[in-house]
Design a protein around this motif. Structure first.
Motif, PDB file in Angstrom:
ATOM      1  N   LEU A  32       0.840  -1.199   0.000  1.00  0.00           N
ATOM      2  CA  LEU A  32       0.000   0.000   0.000  1.00  0.00           C
ATOM      3  C   LEU A  32       0.871   1.244   0.000  1.00  0.00           C
ATOM      4  N   ASP A  33       0.256   2.382  -0.267  1.00  0.00           N
ATOM      5  CA  ASP A  33       0.984   3.652  -0.225  1.00  0.00           C
ATOM      6  C   ASP A  33       1.271   4.046   1.218  1.00  0.00           C
ATOM      7  N   ILE A  34       2.305   4.853   1.395  1.00  0.00           N
ATOM      8  CA  ILE A  34       2.736   5.273   2.723  1.00  0.00           C
ATOM      9  C   ILE A  34       1.611   5.967   3.500  1.00  0.00           C
ATOM     10  N   ASP A  35       0.767   6.726   2.809  1.00  0.00           N
ATOM     11  CA  ASP A  35      -0.291   7.435   3.527  1.00  0.00           C
ATOM     12  C   ASP A  35      -1.560   6.603   3.736  1.00  0.00           C
ATOM     13  N   ASP A  36      -1.536   5.349   3.297  1.00  0.00           N
ATOM     14  CA  ASP A  36      -2.647   4.433   3.601  1.00  0.00           C
ATOM     15  C   ASP A  36      -2.587   3.935   5.043  1.00  0.00           C
ATOM     16  N   ARG A  37      -1.539   4.291   5.759  1.00  0.00           N
ATOM     17  CA  ARG A  37      -1.339   3.864   7.149  1.00  0.00           C
ATOM     18  C   ARG A  37      -2.493   4.268   8.049  1.00  0.00           C
ATOM     19  N   TRP A  38      -3.180   5.338   7.706  1.00  0.00           N
ATOM     20  CA  TRP A  38      -4.248   5.844   8.573  1.00  0.00           C
ATOM     21  C   TRP A  38      -5.503   4.985   8.500  1.00  0.00           C
ATOM     22  N   HIS A  39      -5.523   3.980   7.620  1.00  0.00           N
ATOM     23  CA  HIS A  39      -6.643   3.041   7.575  1.00  0.00           C
ATOM     24  C   HIS A  39      -6.547   1.995   8.688  1.00  0.00           C
ATOM     25  N   PHE A  40      -5.437   2.002   9.439  1.00  0.00           N
ATOM     26  CA  PHE A  40      -5.206   0.985  10.465  1.00  0.00           C
ATOM     27  C   PHE A  40      -5.046   1.638  11.825  1.00  0.00           C
ATOM     28  N   LYS A  41      -5.959   1.356  12.736  1.00  0.00           N
ATOM     29  CA  LYS A  41      -5.804   1.792  14.127  1.00  0.00           C
ATOM     30  C   LYS A  41      -5.173   0.628  14.875  1.00  0.00           C
ATOM     31  N   ILE A  42      -3.993   0.859  15.395  1.00  0.00           N
ATOM     32  CA  ILE A  42      -3.251  -0.187  16.087  1.00  0.00           C
ATOM     33  C   ILE A  42      -3.227   0.171  17.574  1.00  0.00           C
ATOM     34  N   SER A  43      -4.088  -0.453  18.344  1.00  0.00           N
ATOM     35  CA  SER A  43      -4.178  -0.167  19.778  1.00  0.00           C
ATOM     36  C   SER A  43      -2.993  -0.764  20.523  1.00  0.00           C
ATOM     37  N   GLU A  44      -2.712  -0.207  21.694  1.00  0.00           N
ATOM     38  CA  GLU A  44      -1.680  -0.787  22.550  1.00  0.00           C
ATOM     39  C   GLU A  44      -2.096  -2.229  22.880  1.00  0.00           C
ATOM     40  N   ALA A  63      -2.100  -4.659  20.714  1.00  0.00           N
ATOM     41  CA  ALA A  63      -2.679  -5.324  19.541  1.00  0.00           C
ATOM     42  C   ALA A  63      -1.709  -6.364  18.985  1.00  0.00           C
ATOM     43  N   LEU A  64      -2.263  -7.460  18.498  1.00  0.00           N
ATOM     44  CA  LEU A  64      -1.489  -8.525  17.872  1.00  0.00           C
ATOM     45  C   LEU A  64      -2.066  -8.750  16.479  1.00  0.00           C
ATOM     46  N   ILE A  65      -1.203  -8.720  15.471  1.00  0.00           N
ATOM     47  CA  ILE A  65      -1.622  -8.887  14.085  1.00  0.00           C
ATOM     48  C   ILE A  65      -0.880 -10.074  13.496  1.00  0.00           C
ATOM     49  N   GLU A  66      -1.627 -10.991  12.877  1.00  0.00           N
ATOM     50  CA  GLU A  66      -1.038 -12.135  12.184  1.00  0.00           C
ATOM     51  C   GLU A  66      -1.039 -11.831  10.687  1.00  0.00           C
ATOM     52  N   ILE A  67       0.130 -11.902  10.081  1.00  0.00           N
ATOM     53  CA  ILE A  67       0.243 -11.649   8.635  1.00  0.00           C
ATOM     54  C   ILE A  67       1.020 -12.788   7.981  1.00  0.00           C
ATOM     55  N   SER A  68       0.448 -13.342   6.927  1.00  0.00           N
ATOM     56  CA  SER A  68       1.164 -14.300   6.082  1.00  0.00           C
ATOM     57  C   SER A  68       1.759 -13.529   4.917  1.00  0.00           C
ATOM     58  N   TYR A  69       3.001 -13.832   4.593  1.00  0.00           N
ATOM     59  CA  TYR A  69       3.660 -13.174   3.466  1.00  0.00           C
ATOM     60  C   TYR A  69       4.281 -14.257   2.594  1.00  0.00           C
ATOM     61  N   VAL A  70       3.657 -14.499   1.435  1.00  0.00           N
ATOM     62  CA  VAL A  70       4.096 -15.564   0.535  1.00  0.00           C
ATOM     63  C   VAL A  70       4.142 -15.014  -0.881  1.00  0.00           C
ATOM     64  N   ASP A  71       5.242 -15.281  -1.576  1.00  0.00           N
ATOM     65  CA  ASP A  71       5.403 -14.842  -2.971  1.00  0.00           C
ATOM     66  C   ASP A  71       5.109 -13.347  -3.129  1.00  0.00           C
ATOM     67  N   TYR A 105       3.313 -11.385  -1.380  1.00  0.00           N
ATOM     68  CA  TYR A 105       1.902 -11.025  -1.188  1.00  0.00           C
ATOM     69  C   TYR A 105       1.538 -11.205   0.284  1.00  0.00           C
ATOM     70  N   GLY A 106       1.096 -10.124   0.899  1.00  0.00           N
ATOM     71  CA  GLY A 106       0.764 -10.166   2.318  1.00  0.00           C
ATOM     72  C   GLY A 106      -0.729 -10.245   2.557  1.00  0.00           C
ATOM     73  N   ILE A 107      -1.106 -11.038   3.557  1.00  0.00           N
ATOM     74  CA  ILE A 107      -2.513 -11.190   3.944  1.00  0.00           C
ATOM     75  C   ILE A 107      -2.608 -11.075   5.462  1.00  0.00           C
ATOM     76  N   ILE A 108      -3.494 -10.192   5.939  1.00  0.00           N
ATOM     77  CA  ILE A 108      -3.775 -10.135   7.381  1.00  0.00           C
ATOM     78  C   ILE A 108      -4.734 -11.267   7.695  1.00  0.00           C
ATOM     79  N   ASN A 109      -4.311 -12.174   8.558  1.00  0.00           N
ATOM     80  CA  ASN A 109      -5.132 -13.323   8.923  1.00  0.00           C
ATOM     81  C   ASN A 109      -5.939 -13.105  10.187  1.00  0.00           C
ATOM     82  N   ASN A 110      -5.433 -12.255  11.078  1.00  0.00           N
ATOM     83  CA  ASN A 110      -6.121 -12.084  12.351  1.00  0.00           C
ATOM     84  C   ASN A 110      -5.617 -10.820  13.033  1.00  0.00           C
ATOM     85  N   LEU A 111      -6.482 -10.214  13.834  1.00  0.00           N
ATOM     86  CA  LEU A 111      -6.121  -9.061  14.648  1.00  0.00           C
ATOM     87  C   LEU A 111      -6.780  -9.251  16.002  1.00  0.00           C
TER      88      LEU A 111
END
Length: 194
Positions: free
Chosen positions: A161-173, A175-183, A185-191
């Motif tokens: 994503l673009d650098i300014d797309d960061r504001w689409h994500f609220k990351i609370s103190e 918070a745990l994020i699961e991300i798969s990164y294959v070939d 390509y990243g996918i958020i699996n869980n938050l």
């Protein structure tokens, strides 16, 4: 590659809504509760832990490392953005004390370097450099313990994503994020929020 990205528990500076970058701040009572819940609930099979060297992350890395019998490594690139003269102040204090710098930052928050600090672009580049090195490692599951701004940056990079797309994500103190990164390509699996 599987990434478990964890934001440190709530600190006093977080609760007081201060710009807190590379300055230490102790956990609040809520933060201590989050810390204990994370330790109790954490069940992932981790190959290695990478953490910001700041105590709010490092203490958690040390305890999770003991629990999981996994080494942890201090990574300067996982430090929060350096807010320079804005550090340890709320936005009203910054506006009052550093009006010219504040106005420049508001106009170009991506490229403006805060006096005695860094720009968002600087943060983005150092996190990207770390992530590119991590991608070279053999497939594995890695725990990254870091800060809200760094996590927003990691997500934008991993999801292409673009650098300014960061504001689409609220990351609370806590918070745990699961991300798969294959070939590439990243996918958020869980938050999970603690």
């Amino acid at each position: 590659m599987e990434l478990i990205i964890l934001r440190h528990p709530e600190t006093i500076a977080n609760k007081e809504k201060l710009y807190i970058g590379q300055t230490e701040s102790d956990y609040t009572e809520k933060g201590i509760k989050q810390f204990n819940e994370i330790l109790e609930d954490f069940k992932y099979d981790i190959d290695h832990i990478y953490t910001s060297p700041l105590n709010r992350c490092k203490i958690l890395a040390k305890e999770l490392g003991k629990k999981l019998d996994v080494d942890f490594e201090l990574i300067e690139s996982l430090n929060e953005m350096n807010f320079g003269i804005f550090d340890s102040k709320n936005y009203k204090e910054v506006q009052k004390l550093y009006q010219k710098a504040w106005n420049k930052w508001i106009v170009d928050y991506i490229n403006y370097t805060i006096p005695e600090g860094e720009s968002l672009r600087d943060l983005y580049e150092r996190v990207e450099e770390f992530l590119n090195e991590l991608k070279k490692k053999e497939d594995g599951t890695f725990l990254l313990i870091t800060h809200g701004g760094v996590i927003q940056t990691l997500i934008t990079l991993l999801l292409d994503l673009d650098i300014d797309d960061r504001w689409h994500f609220k990351i609370s103190e806590g918070a745990l994020i699961e991300i798969s990164y294959v070939d590439d390509y990243g996918i958020i699996n869980n938050l999970i929020n603690y």
